[in-house]
Design a protein around this motif. Structure first.
Motif, PDB file in Angstrom:
ATOM      1  N   GLU A   1       1.018  -1.211   0.137  1.00 22.44           N
ATOM      2  CA  GLU A   1      -0.075   0.034   0.040  1.00 22.44           C
ATOM      3  C   GLU A   1       0.749   1.266  -0.078  1.00 22.44           C
ATOM      4  O   GLU A   1       0.590   2.111  -0.735  1.00 22.44           O
ATOM      5  CB  GLU A   1      -0.989  -0.176   1.268  1.00 22.44           C
ATOM      6  N   ARG A   2       1.948   1.092   0.865  1.00 21.03           N
ATOM      7  CA  ARG A   2       2.820   2.521   0.866  1.00 21.03           C
ATOM      8  C   ARG A   2       3.650   2.623  -0.582  1.00 21.03           C
ATOM      9  O   ARG A   2       3.604   3.774  -0.930  1.00 21.03           O
ATOM     10  CB  ARG A   2       3.997   2.146   1.900  1.00 21.03           C
ATOM     11  N   ASN A   3       3.840   1.670  -1.265  1.00 23.11           N
ATOM     12  CA  ASN A   3       4.356   1.781  -2.689  1.00 23.11           C
ATOM     13  C   ASN A   3       3.385   2.166  -3.601  1.00 23.11           C
ATOM     14  O   ASN A   3       3.625   3.234  -4.375  1.00 23.11           O
ATOM     15  CB  ASN A   3       4.936   0.270  -3.082  1.00 23.11           C
ATOM     16  N   ARG A   4       2.143   1.766  -3.290  1.00 21.03           N
ATOM     17  CA  ARG A   4       1.279   2.347  -4.310  1.00 21.03           C
ATOM     18  C   ARG A   4       0.765   3.647  -4.111  1.00 21.03           C
ATOM     19  O   ARG A   4       0.554   4.561  -5.073  1.00 21.03           O
ATOM     20  CB  ARG A   4      -0.284   1.539  -4.046  1.00 21.03           C
ATOM     21  N   LEU A   5       0.713   4.351  -2.915  1.00 16.86           N
ATOM     22  CA  LEU A   5       0.433   5.630  -2.592  1.00 16.86           C
ATOM     23  C   LEU A   5       1.882   6.502  -3.105  1.00 16.86           C
ATOM     24  O   LEU A   5       1.615   7.680  -3.679  1.00 16.86           O
ATOM     25  CB  LEU A   5       0.537   5.785  -0.968  1.00 16.86           C
ATOM     26  N   GLN A   6       3.023   5.926  -3.029  1.00 16.17           N
ATOM     27  CA  GLN A   6       4.274   6.689  -3.538  1.00 16.17           C
ATOM     28  C   GLN A   6       4.047   6.816  -5.066  1.00 16.17           C
ATOM     29  O   GLN A   6       4.384   7.919  -5.704  1.00 16.17           O
ATOM     30  CB  GLN A   6       5.411   6.057  -3.289  1.00 16.17           C
ATOM     31  N   GLY A   7       3.552   5.790  -5.764  1.00 15.89           N
ATOM     32  CA  GLY A   7       3.346   5.963  -7.215  1.00 15.89           C
ATOM     33  C   GLY A   7       2.279   6.647  -7.598  1.00 15.89           C
ATOM     34  O   GLY A   7       2.705   7.542  -8.487  1.00 15.89           O
ATOM     35  N   ALA A   8       1.098   6.881  -6.996  1.00 14.75           N
ATOM     36  CA  ALA A   8       0.158   7.803  -7.209  1.00 14.75           C
ATOM     37  C   ALA A   8       0.896   9.237  -6.857  1.00 14.75           C
ATOM     38  O   ALA A   8       0.219  10.050  -7.595  1.00 14.75           O
ATOM     39  CB  ALA A   8      -0.780   7.398  -6.311  1.00 14.75           C
ATOM     40  N   CYS A   9       1.597   9.297  -5.788  1.00 18.09           N
ATOM     41  CA  CYS A   9       2.045  10.898  -5.830  1.00 18.09           C
ATOM     42  C   CYS A   9       3.186  11.056  -6.681  1.00 18.09           C
ATOM     43  O   CYS A   9       2.954  12.205  -7.207  1.00 18.09           O
ATOM     44  CB  CYS A   9       2.876  10.874  -4.385  1.00 18.09           C
ATOM     45  N   SER A  10       3.774  10.277  -7.337  1.00 17.64           N
ATOM     46  CA  SER A  10       4.654  10.355  -8.457  1.00 17.64           C
ATOM     47  C   SER A  10       3.936  10.681  -9.780  1.00 17.64           C
ATOM     48  O   SER A  10       4.363  11.464 -10.607  1.00 17.64           O
ATOM     49  CB  SER A  10       5.666   9.381  -8.727  1.00 17.64           C
ATOM     50  N   ALA A  11       2.692  10.082  -9.703  1.00 18.02           N
ATOM     51  CA  ALA A  11       1.806  10.268 -10.985  1.00 18.02           C
ATOM     52  C   ALA A  11       1.343  11.887 -11.004  1.00 18.02           C
ATOM     53  O   ALA A  11       1.372  12.307 -11.998  1.00 18.02           O
ATOM     54  CB  ALA A  11       0.729   9.287 -11.132  1.00 18.02           C
ATOM     55  N   GLY A  12       1.216  12.286  -9.952  1.00 14.52           N
ATOM     56  CA  GLY A  12       0.594  13.867  -9.601  1.00 14.52           C
ATOM     57  C   GLY A  12       1.791  14.619 -10.138  1.00 14.52           C
ATOM     58  O   GLY A  12       1.524  15.698 -10.744  1.00 14.52           O
ATOM     59  N   ALA A  13       2.981  14.426  -9.590  1.00 14.52           N
ATOM     60  CA  ALA A  13       4.277  15.142 -10.034  1.00 14.52           C
ATOM     61  C   ALA A  13       4.749  14.932 -11.479  1.00 14.52           C
ATOM     62  O   ALA A  13       4.974  16.082 -12.266  1.00 14.52           O
ATOM     63  CB  ALA A  13       5.170  14.779  -9.162  1.00 14.52           C
ATOM     64  N   ARG A  14       4.280  13.838 -11.996  1.00 16.23           N
ATOM     65  CA  ARG A  14       4.648  13.813 -13.552  1.00 16.23           C
ATOM     66  C   ARG A  14       3.591  14.596 -14.306  1.00 16.23           C
ATOM     67  O   ARG A  14       4.087  15.100 -15.264  1.00 16.23           O
ATOM     68  CB  ARG A  14       4.560  12.161 -13.953  1.00 16.23           C
ATOM     69  N   GLU A  15       2.548  14.464 -13.707  1.00 12.09           N
ATOM     70  CA  GLU A  15       1.341  15.474 -14.467  1.00 12.09           C
ATOM     71  C   GLU A  15       1.725  16.779 -14.470  1.00 12.09           C
ATOM     72  O   GLU A  15       1.436  17.473 -15.644  1.00 12.09           O
ATOM     73  CB  GLU A  15      -0.152  15.093 -13.676  1.00 12.09           C
ATOM     74  N   ILE A  16       2.203  17.476 -13.563  1.00 12.39           N
ATOM     75  CA  ILE A  16       2.760  18.559 -13.390  1.00 12.39           C
ATOM     76  C   ILE A  16       3.783  18.802 -14.280  1.00 12.39           C
ATOM     77  O   ILE A  16       3.943  19.957 -15.257  1.00 12.39           O
ATOM     78  CB  ILE A  16       3.153  19.005 -11.965  1.00 12.39           C
ATOM     79  N   LEU A  17       4.832  18.063 -14.319  1.00 13.11           N
ATOM     80  CA  LEU A  17       5.997  18.180 -14.988  1.00 13.11           C
ATOM     81  C   LEU A  17       5.982  17.993 -16.581  1.00 13.11           C
ATOM     82  O   LEU A  17       6.180  18.810 -17.549  1.00 13.11           O
ATOM     83  CB  LEU A  17       7.096  17.509 -14.695  1.00 13.11           C
ATOM     84  N   ILE A  18       5.291  16.960 -16.977  1.00 14.36           N
ATOM     85  CA  ILE A  18       5.198  16.508 -18.418  1.00 14.36           C
ATOM     86  C   ILE A  18       4.031  17.130 -19.221  1.00 14.36           C
ATOM     87  O   ILE A  18       4.121  17.741 -20.021  1.00 14.36           O
ATOM     88  CB  ILE A  18       5.104  14.909 -18.545  1.00 14.36           C
ATOM     89  N   ALA A  19       2.838  17.052 -18.436  1.00 14.73           N
ATOM     90  CA  ALA A  19       1.761  17.619 -19.131  1.00 14.73           C
ATOM     91  C   ALA A  19       1.390  19.048 -18.882  1.00 14.73           C
ATOM     92  O   ALA A  19       0.644  19.855 -19.489  1.00 14.73           O
ATOM     93  CB  ALA A  19       0.568  16.874 -18.739  1.00 14.73           C
ATOM     94  N   GLY A  20       2.284  19.605 -17.751  1.00 13.68           N
ATOM     95  CA  GLY A  20       2.302  21.202 -17.391  1.00 13.68           C
ATOM     96  C   GLY A  20       0.958  21.540 -16.891  1.00 13.68           C
ATOM     97  O   GLY A  20       0.375  22.539 -16.928  1.00 13.68           O
ATOM     98  N   ALA A  21       0.323  20.376 -16.187  1.00 13.75           N
ATOM     99  CA  ALA A  21      -1.119  20.760 -15.362  1.00 13.75           C
ATOM    100  C   ALA A  21      -0.889  21.639 -14.236  1.00 13.75           C
ATOM    101  O   ALA A  21       0.120  21.487 -13.510  1.00 13.75           O
ATOM    102  CB  ALA A  21      -1.702  19.428 -14.987  1.00 13.75           C
ATOM    103  N   SER A  22      -1.599  22.674 -14.360  1.00 14.02           N
ATOM    104  CA  SER A  22      -1.625  23.575 -13.161  1.00 14.02           C
ATOM    105  C   SER A  22      -2.799  23.487 -12.576  1.00 14.02           C
ATOM    106  O   SER A  22      -3.185  24.119 -11.399  1.00 14.02           O
ATOM    107  CB  SER A  22      -1.307  25.066 -13.625  1.00 14.02           C
ATOM    108  N   ASP A  23      -3.974  22.724 -12.997  1.00 14.05           N
ATOM    109  CA  ASP A  23      -5.389  22.785 -12.499  1.00 14.05           C
ATOM    110  C   ASP A  23      -5.239  21.736 -11.403  1.00 14.05           C
ATOM    111  O   ASP A  23      -4.865  20.430 -11.789  1.00 14.05           O
ATOM    112  CB  ASP A  23      -6.296  22.631 -13.755  1.00 14.05           C
TER     113      ASP A  23
END
Length: 135
Positions: free
Chosen positions: A46-68
């Motif tokens: 569960e801890r690993n899945r949570l860290q992966g989800a957090c990384s997905a949010g950071a990836r959305e900011i960095l790659i997709a440029g999401a600010s919303d």
């Protein structure tokens, strides 16, 4: 007719129920070790899945440029894929460090233990924090 001394000697020499008594003494320790190992593995998963989800949010900011915030949270929830999505708490905040803006992503999830210990310990909360630059 047996004397008291011979009856006590017969009782001390009788080993017919010894195996059952030994198992009754050792079984709780064995089961606690098995369930504890399983619970620890599930908690790490569960801890690993949570860290992966957090990384997905950071990836959305960095790659997709999401600010919303809604788009970032949608990416996090899509990555986590948990039936209890309402138990997942996502907090997004903007931080400024040395004149640059960062998006702080903090995700919390309450993990219930399979074998709880009453009100004293029935689960614990995982928290993962990531930062995305480029807000």
């Amino acid at each position: 007719m047996k004397t008291l001394k011979s009856s006590i000697q017969d009782l001390l020499g009788n080993c017919t129920g010894a195996t059952a008594v030994e198992f009754a003494m050792v079984a709780p320790l064995i089961f606690a070790a098995i369930f504890g190992t399983f619970e620890a593995g599930l908690a790490l998963y569960e801890r690993n899945r949570l860290q992966g989800a957090c990384s997905a949010g950071a990836r959305e900011i960095l790659i997709a440029g999401a600010s919303d915030d809604n788009a970032i949270e949608a990416a996090i929830r899509a990555q986590y894929k948990n039936p209890q999505q309402q138990d997942l708490s996502v907090v997004l905040a903007t931080k400024t460090v040395s004149g640059e803006d960062f998006k702080e992503i903090q995700i919390s999830y309450y993990h219930e233990l399979i074998v709880g210990f009453g009100n004293a310990l029935d689960g614990f909360t995982f928290t993962s924090t990531c930062y995305g630059r480029g807000v």
